[in-house]
Scaffold this motif. Sequence first.
Motif, PDB file in Angstrom:
ATOM      1  N   ASP A 243       0.704  -1.127   0.052  1.00  0.00           N
ATOM      2  CA  ASP A 243       0.227   0.234   0.120  1.00  0.00           C
ATOM      3  C   ASP A 243       1.035   0.940  -0.314  1.00  0.00           C
ATOM      4  O   ASP A 243       0.734   2.374  -0.957  1.00  0.00           O
ATOM      5  CB  ASP A 243      -1.271  -0.277   0.825  1.00  0.00           C
ATOM      6  N   PHE A 247       0.651   3.297  -3.152  1.00  0.00           N
ATOM      7  CA  PHE A 247      -0.033   4.776  -3.183  1.00  0.00           C
ATOM      8  C   PHE A 247       0.903   6.493  -2.888  1.00  0.00           C
ATOM      9  O   PHE A 247       0.926   7.712  -3.160  1.00  0.00           O
ATOM     10  CB  PHE A 247      -0.907   5.378  -1.842  1.00  0.00           C
ATOM     11  N   GLN A 265      -3.547   6.912  -9.816  1.00  0.00           N
ATOM     12  CA  GLN A 265      -3.626   7.500  -8.870  1.00  0.00           C
ATOM     13  C   GLN A 265      -4.733   6.354  -9.079  1.00  0.00           C
ATOM     14  O   GLN A 265      -5.106   5.674  -8.608  1.00  0.00           O
ATOM     15  CB  GLN A 265      -3.976   8.590  -8.701  1.00  0.00           C
ATOM     16  N   GLU A 269      -5.694   3.442  -6.788  1.00  0.00           N
ATOM     17  CA  GLU A 269      -6.978   2.867  -6.696  1.00  0.00           C
ATOM     18  C   GLU A 269      -7.876   1.818  -6.918  1.00  0.00           C
ATOM     19  O   GLU A 269      -9.254   1.066  -5.996  1.00  0.00           O
ATOM     20  CB  GLU A 269      -7.499   4.187  -6.539  1.00  0.00           C
TER      21      GLU A 269
END
Length: 310
Positions: A243, A247, A265, A269
């Motif tokens: 993660d 991100f 992005q 997601e």
Amino acid sequence: MAAVLLWRGRARALLSRVRGAPRALRGLAAGPEMHFGFQSVTEEERREKIYQVFENVAKKYDVMNDSMTLGIHRVWKDILVHKMNPSPGTLLLDVAGGTGDIAFRFINYVRAARERQLQRKLKHHQNLSWQEIFENYQEDKFNSLGSSQVVVCDINREMLKVGKQKAQHLGYSEGLSWVLGNAEELPFDDDKFDVYTIAFGIRNVTRIDLALQEAYRVLKPGGRFLCLEFSHVSNPLLSRLYDLYSFQVIPVLGEVIAGDWKSYQYLVESIRQFPPQEELKAMIEDAGFFKVDYENLNFGIVAIHSGFKL
């Protein structure tokens, strides 16, 4: 007087309903809300936004894949094709495969299988003359795929354009065709293909259930469905590190390499919003497939789902 007041009260109530109706009707017309990354959008908005994402990233798609996965995506795709184990004569449909990665691997795999067939054939005919061996070899050389075909189908014109340019540059032409088409409404007849693959594409399909139904429809009885996709990591420590990398690093790479933070992005997601392994397995079974299973790679960073049309 009382009757007039009663009528006015009913009129106001009716007017209130009418005023509220357009909003409800607009929501109905737009369809149910769906995820676009962490945003909630309508089905049509999601379709348009995803199309724009891949139009934006098409030219840098391969470079970004190498950067984001440190080149490991190549190994995952090799594993997918080895799991497929296509033989000469196999008819493959590769959906959302615009840049040709699976198609080129398929062609290489079948060519190698044909070469092994030819060598075995010549070994079993030791009494052939040199001329006969040469003629046999030349005949098979010009039919190196043994009637195998791969059809690459993608909804995005830019992705197909990049794939065609790569094919031309790398010298792939035999047994390869390119089709503009939607995974949810494939432009092919029923019972046509031996194998259906979709690699890193199904999470970007607007209606996964429709795409799976279409996969089932176009496969021949006995045909195989194979899906390679980012999935849910099983190791808690690795999941936290993954993660953090996803991100904090991937969008930055997108900005530096492709000049596009937002698209990458979204891609990060979209992985988090994608159904976990068991849920996707159930969806594949609901579409009619049998013997559905999956194999986690790298602790579930990606998974290969497999099923058969029986």
